[in-house]
Design an enzyme around this catalytic site. Structure first.
Site, PDB file in Angstrom:
ATOM      1  N   GLY A  31       0.806  -1.218   0.000  1.00 23.06           N
ATOM      2  CA  GLY A  31       0.000   0.000   0.000  1.00 23.06           C
ATOM      3  C   GLY A  31       0.837   1.264   0.000  1.00 23.06           C
ATOM      4  N   LEU A  33       0.509   3.622  -2.204  1.00 26.47           N
ATOM      5  CA  LEU A  33       0.974   3.405  -3.577  1.00 26.47           C
ATOM      6  C   LEU A  33       1.457   4.691  -4.244  1.00 26.47           C
ATOM      7  CD1 LEU A  33      -1.912   1.018  -4.691  1.00 26.47           C
ATOM      8  CD2 LEU A  33       0.298   0.415  -3.680  1.00 26.47           C
ATOM      9  N   HIS A  34       2.420   4.524  -5.146  1.00 29.12           N
ATOM     10  CA  HIS A  34       2.933   5.634  -5.950  1.00 29.12           C
ATOM     11  C   HIS A  34       3.080   5.144  -7.398  1.00 29.12           C
ATOM     12  CE1 HIS A  34       6.645   3.406  -5.539  1.00 29.12           C
ATOM     13  NE2 HIS A  34       6.596   3.529  -4.225  1.00 29.12           N
ATOM     14  N   HIS A  37       4.376   1.577  -8.104  1.00 30.10           N
ATOM     15  CA  HIS A  37       3.392   0.493  -8.005  1.00 30.10           C
ATOM     16  C   HIS A  37       2.459   0.521  -9.221  1.00 30.10           C
ATOM     17  CE1 HIS A  37       4.170   1.377  -3.605  1.00 30.10           C
ATOM     18  NE2 HIS A  37       4.435   0.096  -3.660  1.00 30.10           N
ATOM     19  N   GLN A  61       7.585  -9.452   7.939  1.00 31.34           N
ATOM     20  CA  GLN A  61       8.820  -9.076   7.235  1.00 31.34           C
ATOM     21  C   GLN A  61       9.495  -7.861   7.878  1.00 31.34           C
ATOM     22  OE1 GLN A  61       6.666  -8.289   3.368  1.00 31.34           O
ATOM     23  NE2 GLN A  61       8.157  -6.629   3.183  1.00 31.34           N
ATOM     24  N   GLY A 147       8.930  -4.735  -8.584  1.00 27.69           N
ATOM     25  CA  GLY A 147       9.788  -3.639  -9.025  1.00 27.69           C
ATOM     26  C   GLY A 147      11.267  -3.996  -8.902  1.00 27.69           C
ATOM     27  N   LYS A 149      13.445  -1.911  -8.029  1.00 25.53           N
ATOM     28  CA  LYS A 149      14.072  -1.165  -6.926  1.00 25.53           C
ATOM     29  C   LYS A 149      14.450  -2.121  -5.802  1.00 25.53           C
ATOM     30  CE  LYS A 149      12.206   1.846  -3.954  1.00 25.53           C
ATOM     31  NZ  LYS A 149      12.771   1.479  -2.627  1.00 25.53           N
TER      32      LYS A 149
HETATM   33  O1  PAF Z   1       7.827  -5.088  -1.969  1.00 23.99           O
HETATM   34  C1  PAF Z   1       6.911  -5.073  -1.115  1.00 23.99           C
HETATM   35  O2  PAF Z   1       6.151  -4.111  -0.997  1.00 23.99           O
HETATM   36  C2  PAF Z   1       6.727  -6.267  -0.188  1.00 23.99           C
HETATM   37  O3  PAF Z   1       7.954  -6.782   0.206  1.00 23.99           O
HETATM   38  C3  PAF Z   1       5.830  -7.371  -0.779  1.00 23.99           C
HETATM   39  C4  PAF Z   1       6.446  -8.006  -2.013  1.00 23.99           C
HETATM   40  C5  PAF Z   1       4.470  -6.786  -1.117  1.00 23.99           C
HETATM   41  C6  PAF Z   1       5.620  -8.475   0.257  1.00 23.99           C
HETATM   42  O4  PAF Z   1       4.995  -8.000   1.416  1.00 23.99           O
END
Ligand code: PAF
Length: 286
Positions: A31, A33-34, A37, A61, A147, A149
């Protein structure tokens, strides 16, 4: 655009699409988002009949001292961006929908996760691989879009898909930058005005690295040193690493070739930013 919050809703909709013979693309996100994304979603919209995007800030994570609680969120704005980018269904689950309280099964990857960001973010890629595997099992996409990045994440997911036979095509999409060169990131929002200016040192250093490589430099140590000197010219920047690694194994290389990765993580104040380039990709214009 359908907004689904449960795994069952997603499965039912995807089953309907597949029964109609339609292909499905997945864009996993956390989320806020830019345009970066949006570029993944547009690529999916072009390449697949239906596009699913997930918006889920994945707690497993984040390390104990990382920014899980302050990670920026704006689901309403996200929905506007997704609609415009041609997303057909958003999966926006609660944490409890994704993880049972007694979760004890994880997807982990070694070697590729031990260098670069993995060296300082213990457990990060285990969290990424676990949530992405779950999303792959829930959505069963034909293609998934990530991405460049997050270059190490991209390499790790490609390897995981190969090793666990997911049968999904992973598509890596180019880094999207602000007009002045800063790579788009949800975390750019943490930067104060002075830090935002200072953060330009990342893309300037990438540009300089690409110029050296374009001029024939192939020695990793020399390239890293030159890039470190450039980063040191910005007082607000504290480099965490500048590394040159093999483009698929993520292991350091002494001399590099096309397809290898030059990557950096730099703290600007309290904000940790990353940037990179693959050797042979077109030089960024800033
Ligand atoms: O790149 C991300 O935003 C996150 O690591 C992902 C791939 C959505 C997993 O939570």
């Amino acid at each position: 655009m359908i907004i689904a919050t449960t795994i069952d809703e997603v499965r039912k909709q995807v089953r309907e699409w597949k029964n109609e013979g339609l292909t499905v693309g997945l864009c996993p996100t956390m989320g806020f988002l830019h345009e970066g994304h949006a570029s993944l979603m547009k690529a999916s919209h072009e390449q697949c009949d239906r596009t699913v995007a997930s918006v889920f800030v994945n707690p497993i994570q984040f390390g104990p001292n990382e920014d899980l609680d302050t990670y920026p969120r704006d689901f309403e704005h996200d929905c506007k961006i997704m609609e415009e980018a041609g997303v057909d269904m958003v999966f926006h689950p609660e944490v409890s929908e994704m993880y049972e309280e007694d979760l004890c099964t994880y997807v982990d990857i070694d070697v590729l996760s031990e260098t670069l960001c993995g060296a300082s973010r213990a457990g990060h890629f285990r969290g990424v691989c676990t949530v992405v595997s779950k999303l792959f099992n829930i959505v069963t996409p034909d293609k998934a879009f990530f991405g460049k990045k997050d270059a190490q994440q991209l390499a790790i997911i490609k390897r995981m898909v190969r090793d666990l036979s997911f049968g999904i095509e992973i598509v890596g999409c180019p880094i999207v930058r602000e007009a002045d060169g800063l790579a788009k990131s949800s975390r750019n929002t943490y930067l104060s005005e002075d830090e935002r200016k200072a953060a330009l040192i990342l893309s300037k250093t990438i540009r300089m690295g690409q110029t050296l490589v374009g001029g024939g430099e192939r020695d990793s140590l020399r390239l890293r040193e030159a890039m470190m000197v450039k980063l040191a010219s910005e007082p607000l920047a504290s480099p965490e690493y500048v590394e040159v690694v093999d483009g698929s194994t993520m292991q350091p290389v002494e001399t590099f070739k096309e397809g290898d990765l030059v990557a950096m993580a730099v703290r600007i104040g309290d904000t940790r930013l990353i940037d990179n380039f693959f050797v042979g990709d077109p030089a960024i214009e800033i």
